[in-house]
Design an enzyme around this catalytic site. Structure first.
Site, mmCIF file in Angstrom:
data_model
loop_
_atom_site.group_PDB
_atom_site.id
_atom_site.type_symbol
_atom_site.label_atom_id
_atom_site.label_comp_id
_atom_site.label_asym_id
_atom_site.label_seq_id
_atom_site.Cartn_x
_atom_site.Cartn_y
_atom_site.Cartn_z
ATOM 1 N N HIS A 78 0.807 -1.219 0.000
ATOM 2 C CA HIS A 78 0.000 0.000 0.000
ATOM 3 C C HIS A 78 0.840 1.268 0.000
ATOM 4 C CE1 HIS A 78 -3.804 -2.080 0.529
ATOM 5 N NE2 HIS A 78 -3.288 -2.780 1.512
ATOM 6 N N HIS A 107 7.233 6.499 5.208
ATOM 7 C CA HIS A 107 6.488 6.014 4.045
ATOM 8 C C HIS A 107 5.815 7.185 3.334
ATOM 9 C CE1 HIS A 107 3.357 6.001 7.216
ATOM 10 N NE2 HIS A 107 2.530 6.298 6.219
ATOM 11 N N HIS A 126 5.224 10.498 5.642
ATOM 12 C CA HIS A 126 4.925 10.318 7.056
ATOM 13 C C HIS A 126 6.101 9.632 7.738
ATOM 14 C CE1 HIS A 126 0.269 10.297 6.285
ATOM 15 N NE2 HIS A 126 0.805 11.503 6.215
ATOM 16 N N THR A 196 -3.572 6.717 9.448
ATOM 17 C CA THR A 196 -4.453 6.902 8.292
ATOM 18 C C THR A 196 -4.718 5.594 7.553
ATOM 19 O OG1 THR A 196 -2.631 7.431 6.784
ATOM 20 C CG2 THR A 196 -3.638 9.271 7.991
#
Length: 339
Positions: A78, A107, A126, A196
């Site tokens: 992801h 990431h 982040h 998130t």
């Protein structure tokens, strides 16, 4: 036990189909109860001080003490991520308003997850940190422009073909401290939110830098290509904006305001002068002198603690760089691979 892994073991998506933008319809994530909480991230931040108050206590609240460390550069399925996560003191830490958080991983999201005055940026980084069970995220926005020199030190190590997993991932030495300095972290927004991605853990201490970094189309395309391969053609990985639900978002003193406050005749200077006059008049010169002396002592004590902390961080950084020089990465042997 708190789950902190950002890559999900379950099935969750950002968009319903390839070519579509991220959507709330796709991001129900009902298997993760915290994702429907009331302190979720990301959010839309309003820079106007009438909506996002200035809190001077935030000023100088972020102090980096990152160290060069061995990293893996991989696609979690992801996102592109550097380091596998988990606590490893060799990566250094970030001091958040006096509390030390260990740096876990870095990431990226494309496009940005947090908005600023309703604007979505090209990309967002982040940096996840932890202090015991507590989490702190440092977020950085990117806008399209020149290729980012820091990213180029390791960006090509991320697989752009959809290959996922840390096993067999490219390795190298990453020095986040080269990128994030005291000056870089001087101005930011602050709020309490969540991760998130599932499990959407709440109670996360968020800081979004006001400074925006450049990123070029080539760098963005590599991330999109990697995501397309691991997300069945979906090239985005941003969660939709969440309601603030009455949360207070605050910010550091804007640079222009701080400069004005130092100028002669500023409201701040007038307030200080008035306060001094009241003290001297109402309580006598002796009391005023005592207060001044006490203030000087407190400031000197604070300065001494800060200097001692920075000396210690600098010593640790030098030691770590010396160790890295003596023990090269498992897969890197050339000096040019040192980042």
């Amino acid at each position: 036990r708190r789950v902190r892994r950002l890559a999900s073991d379950g099935h969750w998506v950002y968009a319903l189909a390839p070519g579509e933008d991220a959507s709330a319809a796709a991001q129900q994530w009902s298997s993760y109860p915290d994702c429907s909480g009331h302190q979720q991230s990301p959010i839309d931040i309003q820079s106007d001080i009438t909506q996002t108050p200035v809190v001077p206590a935030l000023d100088d609240g972020l102090r980096p003490a990152y160290l060069p460390a061995h990293a893996k550069f991989w696609n979690t399925g992801h996102s592109f991520q550097a380091f596998e996560g988990g606590v490893d003191p060799s990566r250094g830490r970030l001091h958040v308003r006096g509390r030390a958080y260990d740096f876990e991983q870095l990431h990226f999201h494309v496009p940005s997850e947090n908005l600023l005055d309703g604007r979505r940026y090209a990309m967002e980084a982040h940096l996840v940190h932890s202090s015991g069970p507590s989490l702190a995220v440092l977020a950085i926005l990117f806008e399209v422009g020149a290729c980012n020199a820091f990213l180029d030190k390791f960006w090509e190590r991320f697989p752009d073909d959809g290959t996922t997993g840390a096993e067999g991932a490219a390795k190298g030495v990453l020095d986040v401290g080269e990128w994030l300095t005291d000056a870089t972290l001087a101005e930011y927004y602050h709020w309490t939110g969540s991760l998130t991605t599932p499990p959407c853990t709440e109670g996360v201490d968020w800081q979004l830098l006001k400074r925006v970094e450049p990123v070029c189309d080539r760098q963005l395309e590599r991330l999109r290509s990697g995501l397309a391969g691991s997300q069945h053609g979906v090239t985005v990985n941003n969660r939709v904006v969440q309601p603030t639900n009455g949360r207070i978002v605050s910010q550091t003193t804007p640079a222009a305001t701080a400069a004005d406050a130092r100028a002669d005749g500023s409201p701040a200077s007038d307030a200080v002068a008035a306060a001094g006059w009241v003290v001297a008049t109402n309580f006598g010169q002796l009391v005023g002198d005592a207060i001044l002396l006490f203030t000087v002592v407190i400031l000197m004590y604070g300065a001494a603690r800060y200097v001692a902390q920075r000396v210690d961080d600098s010593r640790r950084r030098r030691m770590r760089m010396a160790e890295m020089a003596e023990t090269p990465s498992e897969t890197l042997s050339d000096a040019e691979d040192y980042m």
